[in-house]
Scaffold this motif. Sequence first.
Motif, PDB file in Angstrom:
ATOM      1  N   UNK A  18       0.855  -1.189   0.000  1.00 56.36           N
ATOM      2  CA  UNK A  18       0.000   0.000   0.000  1.00 56.36           C
ATOM      3  C   UNK A  18       0.891   1.238   0.000  1.00 56.36           C
ATOM      4  N   UNK A  19       0.380   2.332  -0.542  1.00 56.53           N
ATOM      5  CA  UNK A  19       1.153   3.576  -0.629  1.00 56.53           C
ATOM      6  C   UNK A  19       0.905   4.430   0.604  1.00 56.53           C
ATOM      7  N   UNK A  20       2.002   4.848   1.233  1.00 55.42           N
ATOM      8  CA  UNK A  20       1.895   5.725   2.401  1.00 55.42           C
ATOM      9  C   UNK A  20       1.456   7.113   1.935  1.00 55.42           C
ATOM     10  N   UNK A  21       0.428   7.644   2.549  1.00 54.75           N
ATOM     11  CA  UNK A  21      -0.096   8.949   2.151  1.00 54.75           C
ATOM     12  C   UNK A  21       0.855  10.082   2.518  1.00 54.75           C
ATOM     13  N   UNK A  22       1.802   9.842   3.412  1.00 50.41           N
ATOM     14  CA  UNK A  22       2.701  10.901   3.875  1.00 50.41           C
ATOM     15  C   UNK A  22       3.993  10.956   3.054  1.00 50.41           C
ATOM     16  N   UNK A  23       4.622   9.803   2.858  1.00 46.40           N
ATOM     17  CA  UNK A  23       5.912   9.782   2.149  1.00 46.40           C
ATOM     18  C   UNK A  23       5.817   9.207   0.748  1.00 46.40           C
ATOM     19  N   UNK A  24       4.659   8.734   0.358  1.00 47.15           N
ATOM     20  CA  UNK A  24       4.412   8.189  -0.974  1.00 47.15           C
ATOM     21  C   UNK A  24       5.245   6.945  -1.283  1.00 47.15           C
ATOM     22  N   UNK A  50      12.205  17.552  -1.742  1.00 47.42           N
ATOM     23  CA  UNK A  50      11.239  16.460  -1.664  1.00 47.42           C
ATOM     24  C   UNK A  50      11.701  15.271  -0.850  1.00 47.42           C
ATOM     25  N   UNK A  51      12.872  15.347  -0.259  1.00 47.63           N
ATOM     26  CA  UNK A  51      13.391  14.232   0.537  1.00 47.63           C
ATOM     27  C   UNK A  51      12.694  14.183   1.899  1.00 47.63           C
ATOM     28  N   UNK A  52      12.423  12.959   2.369  1.00 45.69           N
ATOM     29  CA  UNK A  52      11.838  12.783   3.692  1.00 45.69           C
ATOM     30  C   UNK A  52      12.962  12.850   4.724  1.00 45.69           C
TER      31      UNK A  52
END
Length: 207
Positions: A18-24, A50-52
């Motif tokens: 699943x794709x994390x809504x925060x870090x994609x 754009x880096x976490x």
Amino acid sequence: MSAMADAGSHIAAVVATSTCAHCQREIPSSNIDLHSVHCARNLQKCEHCGEMVPRKLMEEHYNENHAPVNCSLCKETLRPEILDLHKSEQCTQRMVACAYCEYELPAIDIHEHQDVCGNRTEFCQTCKKYIRLREWIGHEMQCHVSSNGSEESSSARTFPEREVRPPLPVRPARAVPAAQHRRLLFTVAVTGIAVMVGSILFQKESF
């Protein structure tokens, strides 16, 4: 058949993400809830790259990678990602070599220098003329072609040498005789005295 179906469903369950809504990022579906809570609480997306980045390290990340920096040559404030390009191609204080003498000057002064330097002359051994440096490349190509043509034509015919004439003699200035010189001075003196006497008489008559 039932065994194969069970194996297929097991593999699908293992690779399901699943794709994390925060870090994609793609996270295994079984861990998505735990990851989402941890990600939103501890990580922050850098608005510049754009880096976490961990929230507690965001200021350090910004200072090291995105904070404006000053060019060491011209002191202009720039984004760090364009600093190298600025120094190599845009900075007015970067050193640039003159196209004519290869002397290095700041870029802001190079055009004025080349305007003067390009007007210097060099002696062309082929045509025996002094040529401006700014015209040297074009002249060298043209002169080389002309010299090849003249060599071919000279083998077929010869040209008479131009006659060199001696310069004309300079006529000395004519000397004035001493008696004539004294007579001229006497005439000038008498004329001056006559003018003065006439002026005095004119003033007396007016009174």
